[in-house]
Design an enzyme around this catalytic site. Structure first.
Site, PDB file in Angstrom:
ATOM      1  N   HIS A 288      -6.113   0.147  -1.310  1.00  0.00           N
ATOM      2  CA  HIS A 288      -6.476  -1.176  -0.800  1.00  0.00           C
ATOM      3  C   HIS A 288      -7.619  -1.821  -1.588  1.00  0.00           C
ATOM      4  O   HIS A 288      -8.659  -2.185  -1.026  1.00  0.00           O
ATOM      5  CB  HIS A 288      -6.836  -1.076   0.683  1.00  0.00           C
ATOM      6  CG  HIS A 288      -5.704  -0.588   1.537  1.00  0.00           C
ATOM      7  ND1 HIS A 288      -5.496   0.755   1.794  1.00  0.00           N
ATOM      8  CD2 HIS A 288      -4.714  -1.254   2.158  1.00  0.00           C
ATOM      9  CE1 HIS A 288      -4.427   0.890   2.550  1.00  0.00           C
ATOM     10  NE2 HIS A 288      -3.926  -0.315   2.794  1.00  0.00           N
TER      11      HIS A 288
ATOM     12  N   ASP B 109      -7.455   5.528  -2.049  1.00  0.00           N
ATOM     13  CA  ASP B 109      -7.148   4.341  -1.258  1.00  0.00           C
ATOM     14  C   ASP B 109      -6.596   3.242  -2.159  1.00  0.00           C
ATOM     15  O   ASP B 109      -7.267   2.833  -3.113  1.00  0.00           O
ATOM     16  CB  ASP B 109      -8.428   3.872  -0.564  1.00  0.00           C
ATOM     17  CG  ASP B 109      -8.177   2.773   0.458  1.00  0.00           C
ATOM     18  OD1 ASP B 109      -7.058   2.230   0.495  1.00  0.00           O
ATOM     19  OD2 ASP B 109      -9.115   2.449   1.218  1.00  0.00           O
TER      20      ASP B 109
ATOM     21  N   CYS C  96       0.808  -1.220   0.000  1.00  0.00           N
ATOM     22  CA  CYS C  96       0.000   0.000   0.000  1.00  0.00           C
ATOM     23  C   CYS C  96       0.844   1.274   0.000  1.00  0.00           C
ATOM     24  O   CYS C  96       0.556   2.224  -0.734  1.00  0.00           O
ATOM     25  CB  CYS C  96      -1.001   0.006   1.151  1.00  0.00           C
ATOM     26  SG  CYS C  96      -0.306  -0.198   2.799  1.00  0.00           S
TER      27      CYS C  96
END
Length: 394
Positions: free
Chosen positions: A281, A279, A73
C-alpha cells in the site's frame, strides 16, 4: 493521510525496528537472532522483491486504468509470492540484493517478468486481464484463491522458468497429483522452450556442458505449491497459529498472502506472536528502462524495517506457498508436514494424502465462480465473493 496514496519517502522513517527479544526471527525458512544477526535480517528482507501500487503505467487493455492504487493490493501480493519462487528458481534462496551492486542477468530477467507492461509474464496487466476471463472485472479486488489461480494460468507461458504450479483445493494436498504434474511435462517439449545449445550459455542458471544436462534437469519440474485456506469464519482460529508459524520455518517456504479486510499483505516470517510482512500500500511511479536499457531497481526492494502485526489480527482467508526445486525437496517437505501433525498444540491447516480422496474436486478445473451466499453469510470485505473454501474447525 490515505494509506493508499502514501509515497515511499513518506513511509520510510515511520516503521518500528525489530523488538529486542530473545525470540528467534524466522524469514522464509531462515532463523535469525535479533541481537547478533540484525543486519542479516534486514538484508534478507531487503532482498525480497517488493511490489507496490504504481501510477502512470501503460493503460491496462489499452484504455483501462493507469494505476492500481486502491484495488491492486492482492494482485501485488500475488506478484511478490510468485517472484520469490522465481528468485529461488533462478538465483537461489541465499541470493542477496545490495544497493549499487551489479546484479547478474538472471536477476533482471526475473524482475522484468513483473514490470508494469502488457508483455511481462506476471505484470499487473496480465493478471488483471486474465482475471477478466475468470469473471473478475479490472479494478475489482481479488482474494488469495483467485490470484493464485490466475498466476497458475500465466505460468504456463513462462517457458524460461518452466514451473509446475499446483493449487491445492479442498484443504488437501495430494502427493500423487503433484508427482504426476512435476514429472509428466518436460520443459523441452517444444522448440520455444528448448532453444539451440550455445557454447558456454546458461540455461535456467545451469551451464550447458553436456547433451544430457537438460534431460536430467527436466526429470522434475520445479514446483510452486499454493494452498488457499480459510482458517476460521471472521477471524483466525487460534488453534492454527502454531501450524502457521511452522510453515515459515520450512526451507521450502514462499510465505503467505492474505492480510486484513480490504488490505492484503505478503507475509514472509514471524517473531514471537507477530507476523512480518511487506506492504503493497505505497504508490510509486511506474519504472521504465533508462536510455541505456538499464532498469532502475531500487524501488523494488523495501529498504526500511518490515511491517509487523499480531497474528491474531490476520484475516482467516489466506494462501500458503512453498517451492520445491527438486523431487528431494518435495519429499522433504512432505516429511516435515507429517511431523508437524505430531507437534502438540499445532492443529493441521490442511491434509496431506497420497491419493485423491473421493470428496475432492478435480484439481485441473479452475473454479472461480463468485460465491455470493458465502459473502452474505460472512459479511466479508475483500475476499468472500471469490473464495470457495471448506471452513476448517476443531
Amino acid at each position: 493521510m490515505d494509506a493508499a496514496t502514501l509515497t515511499y519517502d513518506t513511509l520510510r522513517f515511520e516503521y518500528e525496528d525489530f523488538p529486542e527479544t530473545k525470540e528467534p526471527v524466522w524469514i522464509l525458512g531462515r532463523k535469525y537472532s535479533v541481537f547478533t544477526e540484525k543486519e542479516e535480517i534486514l538484508l534478507d528482507v531487503t532482498s525480497r522483491l517488493w511490489f507496490t501500487y504504481r501510477k502512470n503505467f501503460p493503460a491496462i487493455g489499452g484504455t483501462g486504468p493507469t494505476s492500481d492504487t486502491g484495488w491492486g493490493c492482492m494482485l501485488r501480493c500475488g506478484q511478490m509470492i510468485f517472484a520469490q519462487a522465481l528468485v529461488c528458481r533462478h538465483l537461489g534462496r541465499d541470493w542477496r540484493w545490495l544497493k549499487g551492486r551489479r546484479q547478474m542477468d538472471n536477476y533482471f530477467s526475473v524482475l522484468n517478468a513483473f514490470i508494469d507492461k502488457k508483455d511481462s509474464y506476471y505484470s499487473i496487466h496480465q493478471i488483471a486481464q486474465m482475471g477478466v476471463g475468470e469473471g473478475k472485472s479490472i479494478g475489482q479486488w481479488y482474494g488469495p484463491n483467485t490470484v493464485a489461480q490466475v498466476l497458475r494460468k500465466l505460468a504456463a507461458f513462462d517457458t524460461w522458468s518452466s514451473l509446475a504450479v499446483h493449487i491445492a483445493m479442498d484443504n488437501t494436498v495430494v502427493m500423487e497429483e503433484i508427482r504426476r504434474l512435476c514429472q509428466s511435462s518436460s520443459p523441452c517439449a517444444g522448440a520455444a522452450a528448448c532453444p539451440a545449445v550455445e557454447p558456454g550459455a546458461l540455461y535456467n542458471g545451469y551451464p550447458e556442458e553436456a547433451a544430457g544436462v537438460r534431460e536430467r534437469l527436466s526429470l522434475w519440474k520445479p514446483l510452486v505449491l499454493l494452498i488457499p485456506l480459510r482458517l476460521g469464519l471472521t477471524e483466525i482460529n487460534e488453534a492454527y497459529i502454531e501450524t502457521l508459524k511452522h510453515c515459515f520455518m520450512m526451507p521450502q517456504s514462499l510465505g503467505v498472502i492474505g492480510g486484513k479486510p480490504n488490505s492484503a499483505h505478503y507475509f514472509i516470517g514471524y517473531v514471537g506472536e507477530e507476523l512480518i510482512y511487506l506492504d503493497p500500500h505505497t504508490t510509486q511511479p511506474a519504472v521504465e528502462p533508462s536510455d541505456s536499457g538499464c532498469l532502475p531497481d531500487d524501488s523494488f526492494h523495501c529498504q526500511h524495517p518490515p511491517c509487523r502485526m499480531s497474528i491474531a489480527e490476520l484475516d482467516p482467508s489466506i494462501a500458503v506457498g512453498f517451492f520445491c526445486n527438486t523431487e528431494e525437496d518435495f519429499n522433504d517437505w512432505c516429511q516435515q508436514i507429517k511431523q508437524l501433525s505430531l507437534v502438540r498444540g499445532a492443529l493441521p491447516m490442511f491434509e496431506l494424502v497420497e491419493h485423491q480422496p473421493s470428496h475432492c474436486s478435480n484439481p485441473d478445473v479452475l473454479n472461480l465462480t463468485p460465491d455470493s451466499s458465502d459473502a452474505d453469510r460472512l459479511e466479508r470485505f475483500f475476499d468472500s465473493e471469490d473464495e470457495d473454501f471448506e471452513i476448517l474447525s476443531l
